[in-house]
Design a protein around this motif. Structure first.
Motif, mmCIF file in Angstrom:
data_model
loop_
_atom_site.group_PDB
_atom_site.id
_atom_site.type_symbol
_atom_site.label_atom_id
_atom_site.label_comp_id
_atom_site.label_asym_id
_atom_site.label_seq_id
_atom_site.Cartn_x
_atom_site.Cartn_y
_atom_site.Cartn_z
ATOM 1 N N SER A 63 -1.255 -2.470 -14.826
ATOM 2 C CA SER A 63 -1.099 -3.987 -15.131
ATOM 3 C C SER A 63 0.476 -4.327 -14.936
ATOM 4 O O SER A 63 0.818 -5.293 -14.390
ATOM 5 C CB SER A 63 -1.426 -4.298 -16.675
ATOM 6 N N VAL A 64 1.195 -3.340 -15.405
ATOM 7 C CA VAL A 64 2.967 -3.705 -15.053
ATOM 8 C C VAL A 64 3.079 -3.802 -13.711
ATOM 9 O O VAL A 64 4.038 -4.746 -13.207
ATOM 10 C CB VAL A 64 3.580 -2.879 -15.947
ATOM 11 N N VAL A 65 2.660 -2.603 -13.015
ATOM 12 C CA VAL A 65 3.176 -2.856 -11.682
ATOM 13 C C VAL A 65 2.413 -3.467 -10.492
ATOM 14 O O VAL A 65 3.260 -4.170 -9.945
ATOM 15 C CB VAL A 65 2.782 -1.157 -11.091
ATOM 16 N N GLU A 66 1.180 -3.724 -11.237
ATOM 17 C CA GLU A 66 0.775 -5.157 -10.376
ATOM 18 C C GLU A 66 1.347 -6.574 -10.545
ATOM 19 O O GLU A 66 1.656 -7.132 -9.678
ATOM 20 C CB GLU A 66 -0.798 -5.384 -10.648
ATOM 21 N N LEU A 119 5.217 -10.555 -8.438
ATOM 22 C CA LEU A 119 6.518 -11.195 -8.250
ATOM 23 C C LEU A 119 7.365 -10.861 -7.238
ATOM 24 O O LEU A 119 7.949 -11.782 -6.627
ATOM 25 C CB LEU A 119 7.434 -10.435 -9.536
ATOM 26 N N LEU A 120 7.317 -9.648 -6.759
ATOM 27 C CA LEU A 120 8.178 -9.378 -5.456
ATOM 28 C C LEU A 120 7.482 -10.058 -4.263
ATOM 29 O O LEU A 120 8.133 -10.510 -3.296
ATOM 30 C CB LEU A 120 7.741 -7.967 -5.337
ATOM 31 N N ALA A 121 6.380 -10.515 -4.336
ATOM 32 C CA ALA A 121 5.505 -11.214 -3.184
ATOM 33 C C ALA A 121 5.764 -12.549 -3.375
ATOM 34 O O ALA A 121 6.015 -13.358 -2.376
ATOM 35 C CB ALA A 121 4.157 -10.967 -3.248
ATOM 36 N N ILE A 123 1.061 -4.682 1.785
ATOM 37 C CA ILE A 123 0.339 -3.428 2.089
ATOM 38 C C ILE A 123 -0.078 -2.909 0.696
ATOM 39 O O ILE A 123 -1.340 -2.408 0.687
ATOM 40 C CB ILE A 123 1.563 -2.222 2.584
ATOM 41 N N ILE A 124 0.688 -2.867 -0.386
ATOM 42 C CA ILE A 124 -0.160 -2.386 -1.815
ATOM 43 C C ILE A 124 -1.258 -3.233 -2.272
ATOM 44 O O ILE A 124 -2.321 -2.571 -2.440
ATOM 45 C CB ILE A 124 0.960 -2.438 -2.829
ATOM 46 N N LYS A 125 -1.259 -4.613 -2.055
ATOM 47 C CA LYS A 125 -2.130 -5.510 -2.612
ATOM 48 C C LYS A 125 -3.589 -5.109 -1.724
ATOM 49 O O LYS A 125 -4.552 -4.837 -2.192
ATOM 50 C CB LYS A 125 -2.035 -6.861 -2.472
ATOM 51 N N VAL A 126 -3.439 -5.231 -0.709
ATOM 52 C CA VAL A 126 -4.755 -5.200 0.342
ATOM 53 C C VAL A 126 -5.311 -3.699 0.227
ATOM 54 O O VAL A 126 -6.272 -3.723 0.072
ATOM 55 C CB VAL A 126 -4.304 -5.597 1.709
#
Length: 290
Positions: free
Chosen positions: A106-109, A114-116, A162-165
């Motif tokens: 949850s924290v990393v997502e 936020l980074l996006a 890249i991470i989300k998809v």
């Protein structure tokens, strides 16, 4: 009642169809406009001189319009960002999907979201104030604004896509696949890399395509950390990308001049380059599915 429902479904179907045609029409209009605006300059300059000319000097007395430095810089910059960003993003997505606890995930997502959402200009500003001086001091250079700094910024910027998809693709893999692998004696790590990843390869490939599109299409952040000088690319030299060539010179190019037409030609080359990459990757994905 049945007729009414059918009518509603037909209307919704028609709306979706119209929206699909609008999307295709927008792509066609952009393509046609770039062709009309860019081809005349290529015809005047000469396609070989334009694409493979090593020097760009449109304001000189004897103007020269060679975009080979921009093409090579864009290729090297995108390739470097992919080489750095894809392994980090890919391994992060595996960790979040299969290993991380719910709290950590949850924290990393949230951090990735936020980074996006950070604007490109903020990336560029932080890079200009922190990364560029750091590169200058670390490698003892006269100026840290370079292709290397641009690669680092682009690698960070493509991570959220890249991470989300990839994460979504890995989470969509049926649990039965992993359970069967574990039941046959495979370790969890072997299962993740030899079962889950191959099952999600189409989604991971899509993530890479999105990352390539983000990297090659970025202008604002890159222009602030690359030096924006039309040199042949070197890792620690000031360079200019295809995108930054258009954004930095379009404002002062005289309307209707060969200079302005050449900038449209650069935009056309960039557009065709991105379309070629997408088409090639989609072709190989379809081949693998077959």
């Amino acid at each position: 009642m049945k007729t009414r429902k059918q009518l509603v479904e037909d209307v919704i179907h028609g709306i979706f169809l119209v929206l699909g045609f609008i999307t295709v029409a927008c792509v066609l209009l952009i393509t046609v406009y770039l062709l009309i605006a860019g081809i005349p300059a290529i015809g005047k300059i000469g396609i070989f001189k334009f694409l493979f000319g090593p020097k760009w000097a449109p304001t000189n007395k004897e103007a020269v319009y060679g975009i080979l430095p921009f093409i090579l810089t864009s290729i090297y910059g995108t390739a470097g960002a992919i080489l750095l960003g894809v392994p980090i993003g890919f391994l992060t997505s595996i960790y979040l999907a299969k290993i991380a606890s719910k709290k950590v995930k949850s924290v990393v997502e949230t951090a990735i979201s936020l980074l996006a959402g950070i604007p490109s200009v903020v990336y560029g500003l932080v890079g200009m104030m922190v990364l560029v001086p750091g590169v200058r001091k670390l490698f003892n250079l006269p100026d840290g604004a370079s292709l290397f700094a641009a690669i680092i910024i682009l690698a960070i910027m493509i991570l959220p896509s890249i991470i989300k998809v990839s994460l979504t693709a890995l989470e969509a893999v049926p649990k039965e696949y992993e359970e069967a692998s574990l039941a046959l004696g495979a370790t969890p790590i072997e299962t993740y890399f030899k079962v889950s990843v191959p099952a999600a390869k189409s989604g991971i490939a899509t993530a890479i395509v999105l990352g390539i599109g983000r990297a090659i299409g970025e202008a604002m952040a890159v222009i602030m950390v690359s030096g924006n000088v039309a040199n042949m690319p070197t890792l620690f030299g000031s360079v200019r990308f295809l995108t930054t060539a258009v954004s930095s010179e379009m404002s002062y190019a005289v309307d209707g001049s060969l200079h302005q037409q050449a900038l449209f030609s650069i935009a056309l080359v960039l557009f065709l380059f991105i379309m070629f990459i997408n088409a090639t990757l989609n072709f190989f994905l379809k081949k693998e599915k077959e």
